[in-house]
Design a protein around this motif. Structure first.
Motif: not given
Length: 180
Positions: A71-74, A78-85
């Motif tokens: 929840g860092l984006d306010g 959404t709870a998290c920012r993005s998918g990654a590998l």
């Protein structure tokens, strides 16, 4: 009778001088007055060991566990920012071909897991310098398949520690590639 008193007076003067000397050194306890026979009969060995131990630099402390935040984006994000590998690992063909997941954003933090090349993760948090990424992941590589069982797409009212059913931890940012 005066000869006996002279000797007694000499002993008293010596004791007073010793007490004054020890008090002047800053000793808060006088072992021979405390009733502690063990303290009064030291041979100096403990003092030498303590001095030696203090002279050696202590190893850096292991950083305390730091929860991955969501929840860092306010509020309402959404709870998290993005998918990654996991990507760009130096593949040597040995036992070190993995990305360490740690309890805190530091190479001195306790390692809690290992992720291989191409392992899917979700980026949720990062340290101030941006060198460590707080992630959420699963051990079975099923993160991007089907429903959001980790709760990383849920909207959250405020920043908080991740408390879902998936694993979380910190990885070195150099080995994370945002999924396109």
């Amino acid at each position: 009778m005066q000869k006996g008193n002279g000797g007694l007076i000499a002993i008293i003067v010596i004791l007073v001088a010793v007490i004054a000397f020890m008090l002047g050194r800053g000793d808060t306890e006088l072992p021979f007055l405390s009733g502690d026979e063990d303290a009064a009969e030291t041979d100096g060995a403990n003092e030498t060991e303590e001095t030696t131990a203090q002279a050696e630099p202590a190893p850096p402390p292991t950083p305390a566990r730091r929860a991955v935040r969501v929840g860092l984006d306010g509020p309402g994000s959404t709870a998290c920012r993005s998918g990654a590998l996991v990507a760009n690992l130096p593949m040597t063909g040995g036992d070190n071909d993995f990305l360490a997941v740690r309890e805190a954003p530091s190479s001195r933090a306790t390692q809690v897991d290992k992720l291989g090349q191409g392992h899917p993760i979700i980026i949720c948090d990062q340290n101030d310098a941006g060198t460590w990424i707080g992630i959420v992941y699963t051990n079975d590589n099923s993160l991007f398949r089907g429903r959001d069982r980790c709760g990383v797409m849920d909207r959250v009212p405020a920043t908080r520690a991740y408390d879902g059913q998936c694993q979380s931890g910190w990885v070195y940012a150099k080995y994370v590639q945002v999924a396109g």
